[in-house]
Design a protein around this motif. Structure first.
Motif, PDB file in Angstrom:
ATOM      1  N   THR A   1      68.817 -17.521  93.595  1.00 18.41           N
ATOM      2  CA  THR A   1      69.331 -16.267  93.056  1.00 18.41           C
ATOM      3  C   THR A   1      68.482 -15.819  91.867  1.00 18.41           C
ATOM      4  N   GLY A   2      67.990 -14.606  91.939  1.00 16.83           N
ATOM      5  CA  GLY A   2      67.159 -14.056  90.875  1.00 16.83           C
ATOM      6  C   GLY A   2      65.682 -14.337  91.019  1.00 16.83           C
ATOM      7  N   CYS A   3      65.293 -15.074  92.060  1.00 13.71           N
ATOM      8  CA  CYS A   3      63.890 -15.449  92.235  1.00 13.71           C
ATOM      9  C   CYS A   3      63.285 -14.744  93.443  1.00 13.71           C
ATOM     10  N   GLY A   4      62.078 -14.233  93.263  1.00 10.70           N
ATOM     11  CA  GLY A   4      61.431 -13.507  94.353  1.00 10.70           C
ATOM     12  C   GLY A   4      62.115 -12.170  94.584  1.00 10.70           C
ATOM     13  N   LEU A   5      61.525 -11.346  95.425  1.00  8.54           N
ATOM     14  CA  LEU A   5      62.111 -10.034  95.714  1.00  8.54           C
ATOM     15  C   LEU A   5      63.520 -10.153  96.310  1.00  8.54           C
ATOM     16  N   PRO A   6      63.742 -10.997  97.344  1.00  6.94           N
ATOM     17  CA  PRO A   6      65.107 -11.114  97.887  1.00  6.94           C
ATOM     18  C   PRO A   6      66.107 -11.637  96.863  1.00  6.94           C
TER      19      PRO A   6
ATOM     20  N   ARG B   1      66.019 -11.392  93.547  1.00  4.36           N
ATOM     21  CA  ARG B   1      66.319 -10.410  92.500  1.00  4.36           C
ATOM     22  C   ARG B   1      67.295  -9.349  93.006  1.00  4.36           C
ATOM     23  N   VAL B   2      67.070  -8.894  94.243  1.00  2.00           N
ATOM     24  CA  VAL B   2      67.968  -7.885  94.810  1.00  2.00           C
ATOM     25  C   VAL B   2      69.355  -8.479  95.038  1.00  2.00           C
ATOM     26  N   PHE B   3      69.409  -9.731  95.496  1.00  2.00           N
ATOM     27  CA  PHE B   3      70.690 -10.387  95.727  1.00  2.00           C
ATOM     28  C   PHE B   3      71.483 -10.523  94.429  1.00  2.00           C
ATOM     29  N   GLN B   4      70.791 -10.856  93.351  1.00  2.00           N
ATOM     30  CA  GLN B   4      71.465 -11.065  92.072  1.00  2.00           C
ATOM     31  C   GLN B   4      71.943  -9.754  91.460  1.00  2.00           C
ATOM     32  N   SER B   5      71.101  -8.722  91.503  1.00  2.00           N
ATOM     33  CA  SER B   5      71.423  -7.467  90.829  1.00  2.00           C
ATOM     34  C   SER B   5      72.262  -6.522  91.676  1.00  2.00           C
ATOM     35  N   GLY B   6      72.148  -6.621  93.005  1.00  2.00           N
ATOM     36  CA  GLY B   6      72.817  -5.665  93.868  1.00  2.00           C
ATOM     37  C   GLY B   6      72.168  -4.298  93.843  1.00  2.00           C
ATOM     38  N   VAL B   7      70.961  -4.242  93.288  1.00  2.00           N
ATOM     39  CA  VAL B   7      70.219  -2.979  93.168  1.00  2.00           C
ATOM     40  C   VAL B   7      68.981  -3.057  94.049  1.00  2.00           C
ATOM     41  N   PRO B   8      68.703  -2.023  94.832  1.00  2.00           N
ATOM     42  CA  PRO B   8      67.507  -2.066  95.687  1.00  2.00           C
ATOM     43  C   PRO B   8      66.230  -2.122  94.863  1.00  2.00           C
ATOM     44  N   ALA B   9      65.184  -2.688  95.451  1.00  2.00           N
ATOM     45  CA  ALA B   9      63.889  -2.803  94.775  1.00  2.00           C
ATOM     46  C   ALA B   9      62.787  -2.329  95.707  1.00  2.00           C
ATOM     47  N   TRP B  10      61.870  -1.572  95.149  1.00  2.00           N
ATOM     48  CA  TRP B  10      60.741  -1.034  95.903  1.00  2.00           C
ATOM     49  C   TRP B  10      59.470  -1.594  95.273  1.00  2.00           C
ATOM     50  N   GLY B  11      58.753  -2.408  96.019  1.00  2.00           N
ATOM     51  CA  GLY B  11      57.545  -3.026  95.487  1.00  2.00           C
ATOM     52  C   GLY B  11      56.282  -2.471  96.115  1.00  2.00           C
ATOM     53  N   GLN B  12      55.335  -2.075  95.282  1.00  2.00           N
ATOM     54  CA  GLN B  12      54.034  -1.594  95.748  1.00  2.00           C
ATOM     55  C   GLN B  12      52.950  -2.588  95.347  1.00  2.00           C
TER      56      GLN B  12
ATOM     57  N   PRO C   1      52.388 -14.174  91.479  1.00  2.00           N
ATOM     58  CA  PRO C   1      53.304 -14.959  92.312  1.00  2.00           C
ATOM     59  C   PRO C   1      54.732 -15.015  91.783  1.00  2.00           C
ATOM     60  N   SER C   2      54.917 -14.885  90.461  1.00  2.00           N
ATOM     61  CA  SER C   2      56.275 -14.900  89.919  1.00  2.00           C
ATOM     62  C   SER C   2      57.066 -13.674  90.338  1.00  2.00           C
ATOM     63  N   MET C   3      56.370 -12.601  90.701  1.00  2.00           N
ATOM     64  CA  MET C   3      57.030 -11.377  91.143  1.00  2.00           C
ATOM     65  C   MET C   3      57.137 -11.302  92.658  1.00  2.00           C
ATOM     66  N   PHE C   4      56.119 -11.788  93.358  1.00  2.00           N
ATOM     67  CA  PHE C   4      56.158 -11.810  94.825  1.00  2.00           C
ATOM     68  C   PHE C   4      55.493 -13.104  95.266  1.00  2.00           C
ATOM     69  N   GLU C   5      56.319 -14.105  95.548  1.00  2.00           N
ATOM     70  CA  GLU C   5      55.808 -15.455  95.740  1.00  2.00           C
ATOM     71  C   GLU C   5      55.081 -15.650  97.066  1.00  2.00           C
ATOM     72  N   ARG C   6      55.231 -14.690  97.995  1.00  2.00           N
ATOM     73  CA  ARG C   6      54.498 -14.771  99.267  1.00  2.00           C
ATOM     74  C   ARG C   6      53.234 -13.918  99.213  1.00  2.00           C
TER      75      ARG C   6
ATOM     76  N   ASP D   1      66.398 -25.345  82.605  1.00  2.00           N
ATOM     77  CA  ASP D   1      67.033 -24.596  81.526  1.00  2.00           C
ATOM     78  C   ASP D   1      67.773 -23.371  82.026  1.00  2.00           C
ATOM     79  N   GLY D   2      67.969 -23.289  83.348  1.00  2.00           N
ATOM     80  CA  GLY D   2      68.658 -22.132  83.896  1.00  2.00           C
ATOM     81  C   GLY D   2      67.868 -20.862  83.811  1.00  2.00           C
ATOM     82  N   LYS D   3      66.561 -20.944  83.528  1.00  2.00           N
ATOM     83  CA  LYS D   3      65.751 -19.744  83.313  1.00  2.00           C
ATOM     84  C   LYS D   3      64.615 -19.631  84.309  1.00  2.00           C
ATOM     85  N   ASN D   4      63.893 -20.711  84.478  1.00  2.00           N
ATOM     86  CA  ASN D   4      62.697 -20.642  85.317  1.00  2.00           C
ATOM     87  C   ASN D   4      63.053 -20.745  86.786  1.00  2.00           C
ATOM     88  N   CYS D   5      62.500 -19.882  87.596  1.00  2.00           N
ATOM     89  CA  CYS D   5      62.767 -19.892  89.024  1.00  2.00           C
ATOM     90  C   CYS D   5      61.916 -20.950  89.702  1.00  2.00           C
TER      91      CYS D   5
END
Length: 262
Positions: free
Chosen positions: A16-21, A23-34, A41-46, A115-119
């Motif tokens: 939860t909160g890691c990668g594009l899926p 982040r969207v799962f955690q926030s419930g807000v759609p995300a558009w990545g260009q 890799p921290s933003m798009f791990e694939r 520490d509950g912070k790093n994905c």
């Protein structure tokens, strides 16, 4: 290419909160990545797979399901799609009407983030899927220790190659990105041809020799990528030579066959 990217993505999982899926799962807000092939890799791990398969844009949309809660639908494009708010709203409205109710049960086992912070990076070793044991009185020890050891080495190598995916395409590793991603893709495949399996076995032998020599991970990834490309090219050349030899033998056989009717 999208089907191959799908196969590549099946080996990844996201907390939860890691990668594009995530982040969207955690926030419930759609995300558009260009420009995801250029993202950190921290933003798009694939990112490595996006580079190899030409994926440039991604859209993640949260969807509420009556039986499993929130699910995330991610769509990809090989073009650099500019953010379009109106299109995104229409997609969300249309997807809500579908009211998806998956018939499968999703069970995810993830480690606790430090520490509950790093994905936890999905570029790390993929989780081991344990199959349920079935009663088999005729073969109580059906597992082959050699296969288990080989699978362990494959998972370690997948982890190492994923960890060494370069950000700078002009670096030494960047120049080997095709070999790194191609080798990793073959290792990730659930089934391989006999020729691919033989090549994987050769790569694992080299991998162990580099480890025993005390080589750092970056050097191992670079050398294995070169070894993989060399053996792959050598195998293609051998196949061409065999085909040429068989063709010459067939032609020689035809020339030696006596003609009838004389």
């Amino acid at each position: 290419f999208f089907s191959m990217f799908g196969t590549y993505s099946e080996k990844f999982s996201f907390d939860t909160g890691c990668g594009l899926p995530g982040r969207v799962f955690q926030s419930g807000v759609p995300a558009w990545g260009q420009f995801i092939s250029e993202a950190h890799p921290s933003m798009f791990e694939r990112r490595g797979g996006a580079i190899q398969f030409g994926v440039k844009s991604a859209v993640g949309i949260p969807i509420e399901s009556p039986n499993v809660g929130r699910v995330v639908l991610v769509m990809y494009s090989k073009y650099d799609r500019m953010h379009n708010s109106s299109l995104l709203e229409r997609l969300m409205d249309d997807l809500k009407l579908l009211n998806p109710a998956p018939r499968w049960k999703l069970v995810v086992d993830v480690g606790q983030a430090k520490d509950g912070k790093n994905c936890p990076s999905s570029l790390h070793q993929p989780p081991v899927i344990q199959k349920a044991a079935t009663a088999s009185p005729q073969s109580p020890q059906s597992a082959d220790p050699l296969d288990d050891e080989k699978n362990k080495q494959i998972n370690e190598l997948i982890f190492l190659l994923g960890e060494q995916i370069p950000l700078d395409m002009n670096s030494t590793l960047g120049q080997q990105i095709h070999g790194i991603m191609s080798l990793r893709l073959i290792l990730l495949r659930p089934s391989r041809t006999p020729e691919e399996e033989a090549l994987v076995t050769t790569i694992l032998v080299l991998y162990q020799s580099y480890l025993q020599a005390g080589r750092p991970g970056q050097d191992i990834a670079c050398m294995l990528a070169r070894d993989f490309c060399f053996h792959l090219q050598h195998g293609v050349q051998q196949q061409m030579m065999m085909s040429f030899s068989q063709g010459m033998q067939q032609q020689s056989s035809l020339l030696r066959t006596p003609s009838s009717g004389n």
